[in-house]
Design a protein around this motif. Structure first.
Motif, PDB file in Angstrom:
ATOM      1  N   GLY A 124      14.479   4.077  18.187  1.00  0.00           N
ATOM      2  CA  GLY A 124      15.711   4.769  17.818  1.00  0.00           C
ATOM      3  C   GLY A 124      15.631   5.448  16.468  1.00  0.00           C
ATOM      4  O   GLY A 124      14.839   5.034  15.604  1.00  0.00           O
ATOM      5  N   HIS A 125      16.397   6.510  16.327  1.00  0.00           N
ATOM      6  CA  HIS A 125      16.565   7.134  15.006  1.00  0.00           C
ATOM      7  C   HIS A 125      17.729   6.428  14.323  1.00  0.00           C
ATOM      8  O   HIS A 125      18.868   6.525  14.771  1.00  0.00           O
ATOM      9  CB  HIS A 125      16.851   8.626  15.149  1.00  0.00           C
ATOM     10  N   GLN A 126      17.397   5.678  13.278  1.00  0.00           N
ATOM     11  CA  GLN A 126      18.438   4.944  12.547  1.00  0.00           C
ATOM     12  C   GLN A 126      18.710   5.676  11.249  1.00  0.00           C
ATOM     13  O   GLN A 126      17.796   5.844  10.429  1.00  0.00           O
ATOM     14  CB  GLN A 126      17.969   3.518  12.259  1.00  0.00           C
ATOM     15  N   PHE A 127      19.927   6.115  11.065  1.00  0.00           N
ATOM     16  CA  PHE A 127      20.307   6.903   9.877  1.00  0.00           C
ATOM     17  C   PHE A 127      19.304   8.051   9.653  1.00  0.00           C
ATOM     18  O   PHE A 127      18.916   8.332   8.538  1.00  0.00           O
ATOM     19  CB  PHE A 127      20.429   6.012   8.634  1.00  0.00           C
ATOM     20  N   GLY A 128      18.863   8.648  10.743  1.00  0.00           N
ATOM     21  CA  GLY A 128      18.002   9.824  10.666  1.00  0.00           C
ATOM     22  C   GLY A 128      16.509   9.532  10.642  1.00  0.00           C
ATOM     23  O   GLY A 128      15.706  10.447  10.757  1.00  0.00           O
ATOM     24  N   SER A 129      16.119   8.253  10.496  1.00  0.00           N
ATOM     25  CA  SER A 129      14.685   7.943  10.441  1.00  0.00           C
ATOM     26  C   SER A 129      14.232   7.278  11.742  1.00  0.00           C
ATOM     27  O   SER A 129      14.913   6.378  12.260  1.00  0.00           O
ATOM     28  CB  SER A 129      14.383   6.963   9.299  1.00  0.00           C
ATOM     29  N   TRP A 130      13.074   7.688  12.199  1.00  0.00           N
ATOM     30  CA  TRP A 130      12.549   7.139  13.453  1.00  0.00           C
ATOM     31  C   TRP A 130      12.080   5.703  13.252  1.00  0.00           C
ATOM     32  O   TRP A 130      11.331   5.400  12.329  1.00  0.00           O
ATOM     33  CB  TRP A 130      11.395   8.009  13.964  1.00  0.00           C
ATOM     34  N   ASN A 131      12.511   4.811  14.116  1.00  0.00           N
ATOM     35  CA  ASN A 131      12.081   3.414  14.077  1.00  0.00           C
ATOM     36  C   ASN A 131      11.579   3.013  15.464  1.00  0.00           C
ATOM     37  O   ASN A 131      12.367   2.857  16.403  1.00  0.00           O
ATOM     38  CB  ASN A 131      13.241   2.503  13.654  1.00  0.00           C
ATOM     39  N   PRO A 132      10.248   2.843  15.597  1.00  0.00           N
ATOM     40  CA  PRO A 132       9.702   2.483  16.913  1.00  0.00           C
ATOM     41  C   PRO A 132       9.805   0.985  17.215  1.00  0.00           C
ATOM     42  O   PRO A 132       9.445   0.549  18.306  1.00  0.00           O
ATOM     43  CB  PRO A 132       8.228   2.887  16.772  1.00  0.00           C
ATOM     44  N   GLU A 133      10.268   0.211  16.253  1.00  0.00           N
ATOM     45  CA  GLU A 133      10.195  -1.258  16.366  1.00  0.00           C
ATOM     46  C   GLU A 133      11.379  -1.893  17.084  1.00  0.00           C
ATOM     47  O   GLU A 133      11.515  -3.101  17.090  1.00  0.00           O
ATOM     48  CB  GLU A 133      10.131  -1.878  14.952  1.00  0.00           C
ATOM     49  N   LEU A 134      12.256  -1.078  17.658  1.00  0.00           N
ATOM     50  CA  LEU A 134      13.474  -1.662  18.224  1.00  0.00           C
ATOM     51  C   LEU A 134      13.267  -2.114  19.674  1.00  0.00           C
ATOM     52  O   LEU A 134      12.203  -1.935  20.245  1.00  0.00           O
ATOM     53  CB  LEU A 134      14.620  -0.653  18.146  1.00  0.00           C
ATOM     54  N   CYS A 187      33.729   3.919   8.102  1.00  0.00           N
ATOM     55  CA  CYS A 187      34.101   2.527   8.387  1.00  0.00           C
ATOM     56  C   CYS A 187      32.957   1.563   8.125  1.00  0.00           C
ATOM     57  O   CYS A 187      33.176   0.371   7.968  1.00  0.00           O
ATOM     58  CB  CYS A 187      34.597   2.398   9.821  1.00  0.00           C
ATOM     59  N   ASN A 188      31.727   2.081   8.096  1.00  0.00           N
ATOM     60  CA  ASN A 188      30.549   1.216   7.964  1.00  0.00           C
ATOM     61  C   ASN A 188      30.225   1.010   6.482  1.00  0.00           C
ATOM     62  O   ASN A 188      29.871   1.950   5.778  1.00  0.00           O
ATOM     63  CB  ASN A 188      29.379   1.887   8.698  1.00  0.00           C
ATOM     64  N   HIS A 189      30.329  -0.218   6.050  1.00  0.00           N
ATOM     65  CA  HIS A 189      30.116  -0.578   4.657  1.00  0.00           C
ATOM     66  C   HIS A 189      28.730  -0.146   4.151  1.00  0.00           C
ATOM     67  O   HIS A 189      28.551   0.119   2.965  1.00  0.00           O
ATOM     68  CB  HIS A 189      30.279  -2.102   4.540  1.00  0.00           C
ATOM     69  N   SER A 190      27.739  -0.065   5.053  1.00  0.00           N
ATOM     70  CA  SER A 190      26.375   0.280   4.629  1.00  0.00           C
ATOM     71  C   SER A 190      26.094   1.784   4.690  1.00  0.00           C
ATOM     72  O   SER A 190      24.997   2.214   4.351  1.00  0.00           O
ATOM     73  CB  SER A 190      25.349  -0.403   5.536  1.00  0.00           C
ATOM     74  N   ASP A 191      27.056   2.563   5.143  1.00  0.00           N
ATOM     75  CA  ASP A 191      26.831   4.009   5.321  1.00  0.00           C
ATOM     76  C   ASP A 191      27.194   4.747   4.025  1.00  0.00           C
ATOM     77  O   ASP A 191      28.235   5.393   3.940  1.00  0.00           O
ATOM     78  CB  ASP A 191      27.676   4.512   6.506  1.00  0.00           C
ATOM     79  N   HIS A 192      26.283   4.646   3.046  1.00  0.00           N
ATOM     80  CA  HIS A 192      26.618   5.148   1.710  1.00  0.00           C
ATOM     81  C   HIS A 192      26.782   6.665   1.677  1.00  0.00           C
ATOM     82  O   HIS A 192      27.544   7.194   0.880  1.00  0.00           O
ATOM     83  CB  HIS A 192      25.558   4.701   0.692  1.00  0.00           C
ATOM     84  N   GLU A 214      36.317  -1.559   5.309  1.00  0.00           N
ATOM     85  CA  GLU A 214      34.925  -1.208   5.585  1.00  0.00           C
ATOM     86  C   GLU A 214      34.298  -2.450   6.177  1.00  0.00           C
ATOM     87  O   GLU A 214      34.392  -3.531   5.615  1.00  0.00           O
ATOM     88  CB  GLU A 214      34.193  -0.836   4.283  1.00  0.00           C
ATOM     89  N   ILE A 215      33.664  -2.287   7.334  1.00  0.00           N
ATOM     90  CA  ILE A 215      33.189  -3.456   8.053  1.00  0.00           C
ATOM     91  C   ILE A 215      31.687  -3.621   7.804  1.00  0.00           C
ATOM     92  O   ILE A 215      30.930  -2.665   7.868  1.00  0.00           O
ATOM     93  CB  ILE A 215      33.485  -3.321   9.553  1.00  0.00           C
ATOM     94  N   SER A 216      31.310  -4.857   7.572  1.00  0.00           N
ATOM     95  CA  SER A 216      29.893  -5.152   7.339  1.00  0.00           C
ATOM     96  C   SER A 216      29.084  -4.865   8.598  1.00  0.00           C
ATOM     97  O   SER A 216      29.552  -5.063   9.716  1.00  0.00           O
ATOM     98  CB  SER A 216      29.765  -6.631   6.958  1.00  0.00           C
ATOM     99  N   CYS A 217      27.869  -4.386   8.378  1.00  0.00           N
ATOM    100  CA  CYS A 217      26.979  -4.067   9.495  1.00  0.00           C
ATOM    101  C   CYS A 217      26.377  -5.349  10.083  1.00  0.00           C
ATOM    102  O   CYS A 217      25.867  -5.340  11.190  1.00  0.00           O
ATOM    103  CB  CYS A 217      25.872  -3.161   8.981  1.00  0.00           C
TER     104      CYS A 217
END
Ligand code: AMP
Ligand code: MG
Length: 475
Positions: free
Chosen positions: A73-83, A272-277, A470-473
């Motif tokens: 998946g692309h998480q916050f725009g970065s490709w992550n093959p480990e999911l 809404c996402n507390h980690s979405d700076h 803001e909800i924790s991830c």
């Protein structure tokens, strides 16, 4: 109940067989009776012990042929093959009373080969949030995965603090995400990618097989259903919070709930996402992010389809979204005929709500009531009055009576939505073992458009502590 394991059997190379890791003192705390009936769990009726046994016994549903699915998946725009399913398992596919096929997926099932550093568990807090939201969106008319049952446990897990864990079974057409296709494309496993395409087309999009280019037809269906979904999110004020491509369903349904929110005050750039700076997934960014995600998905189609054809298909997203959004907003405003300046009136109304941070949901209910003095809600009364006159002039061009219009508006503008503060109160009770507030919320949210005099409290905007949460991830 008709049980199948087609994904596990036909795509053996794309999954890992994994058993459920039992939890300490499992307890069936919430059961969705209408859904279990539809899914033909009906033979258990209201007998929760029998349902529990059917799930947990040695040859029960949980122990038959569960698999963890691999995806990236692309998480916050970065490709992550480990999911992949790091804490969820595809239990089985079932056919409902109307012949439709559903995946049953157990979230919080324990470790899998894709758990990375996680514990394979889900906390009770986030499980309740997903359980409530899936049903709330469904009954609003927004496509979503559904909640079958919630299994609480006395097992504790560690997040920012020690918390109770839980499992839930959710159901939807399939758990195939954008990230499934992306993974097999980016890891250059083109044979497996081809298997995934063949399976998806044959099992979920057979209508595309009649088209001259089935894969392109598949992409078009995903583009259009995603546009329809986002139009609804925007019109109902729903903020997903983590629109990573591993959380995007190919069926155009709301999926993988995390730190979501329904807007209370109308704040278009609400995060809404507390980690979405950076606000990547802010409410007003969702349409653009959805197209970004579709573009990421389209890369996985490049071994088969010319880039120009893919681009042409992606270009269908925006007009479809704009059209669907405009249709919904017109009905919300009580405008049954389409006229040229309708969206100007809609946008000026939204600007008024924004200026005074009015409650998004309740403002439409108020607007539907001809006896309510809407201008009094705004600090800038002049601006509100000018807008109101324009709106009333426009209403004068409609052919239905004021009463008819009010009825129509009440049928499309919810009174009850799942406000985060309401979910939090239900979670706090459930943490103490009392799920009655969850049950009550679920009952109220089943009829979001109906006046429920005895539940008027639940329609209110949040108290001070519940505003702009803001909800924790962490989940
Ligand atoms: P989510 O945030 O739930 O969308 O998950 C993102 C990725 O992290 C997925 O691959 C999940 O399977 C994985 N994951 C999330 N939480 C856990 C956990 N507690 N244990 C193992 N894997 C997890
Ligand atoms: Mg996810």
């Amino acid at each position: 109940m008709i049980i199948d394991h087609s994904y596990a059997e036909k795509l053996q190379d794309l999954v890992s067989p994994v058993g459920v890791t039992p939890v300490i003192q499992p307890k069936l705390s919430l059961v969705n009776e209408s859904l279990t009936k539809l899914l033909n769990f009906g033979e258990f009726g209201n007998d929760q012990t029998r349902l529990f046994n059917a799930l947990f016994e040695q040859d029960g549903l949980l122990n038959q042929k569960a698999v963890a699915q691999k995806y990236g998946g692309h998480q916050f725009g970065s490709w992550n093959p480990e999911l992949g399913d790091g804490r969820g398992l595809l239990l089985a596919e079932v056919t409902d009373k109307e012949g439709a096929q559903w995946d049953l997926h157990l979230k919080g099932a324990g470790n899998t080969p894709y758990s990375r550093f996680g514990d394979g568990r889900a906390v009770l807090r986030s499980t309740i949030r997903e359980y409530l939201a899936s049903e709330a969106l469904h009954y609003l008319g927004i496509p979503s995965s559904r909640s079958v049952c919630l299994i609480s446990s006395n097992e504790l897990v560690y997040r920012e603090k020690q918390e109770k864990s839980a499992m839930m079974i959710r159901a939807c057409q399939s758990h195939i995400r954008f990230g499934h296709f992306e993974y097999f494309y980016h890891s250059k496993q083109l044979e497996k990618l081809a298997q995934l395409f063949d399976y998806t087309l044959a099992n979920h999009f057979p209508q595309c097989l009649d088209q001259s280019n089935p894969k392109l037809a598949l992409l078009e269906e995903i583009v259009l259903s995603t546009a329809d979904l986002i139009a609804k999110w925007q019109a109902f004020g729903f903020c997903h919070g983590v629109m990573n491509t591993d959380n995007m369903s190919i069926h155009g349904i709301t999926f993988d709930y995390g730190p979501y929110a329904f807007l209370d005050a109308y704040v278009p750039d609400y995060i809404c996402n507390h980690s979405d700076h950076s606000g990547r997934y802010a409410f007003d960014q969702q349409p653009g992010v959805a197209l970004w995600n579709l573009n990421a998905l389209a890369h996985a189609f490049t071994p088969y389809i010319e880039i120009d054809d893919l681009k042409e298909t992606l270009l269908k997203f925006q007009p479809r979204l704009t059209e669907q959004y405009a249709n919904i907003m017109r009905t919300k405003m009580g405008l049954s005929q389409e006229m040229p300046d309708d969206m100007v009136i809609v946008n000026e109304w939204l600007a008024l709500l924004h200026q005074d941070k009015q409650d998004y949901t309740l403002s439409f209910r108020r607007l539907s009531d001809p006896s309510y003095s809407i201008v009094d809600d705004f600090i800038d009364r002049n601006r509100a009055q000018i807008w109101l006159e324009k709106y009333q002039q426009r209403l004068g061009l409609e052919s239905i009576s004021a009463e008819q219009r009010q009825q129509k508006m009440l049928a499309v503008n919810p009174k009850y939505i799942l406000r985060n503060y309401l979910a939090q109160i239900a979670i706090d009770r459930a943490e103490e073992g009392d799920f009655s507030e969850c049950e009550r919320l679920l009952a109220i949210l089943k009829s979001p458009y109906t006046e429920q005099a005895e539940n008027a409290e639940y329609a209110k905007p949040p108290p001070h502590w519940g505003q702009g949460m803001e909800i924790s991830c962490s989940s």
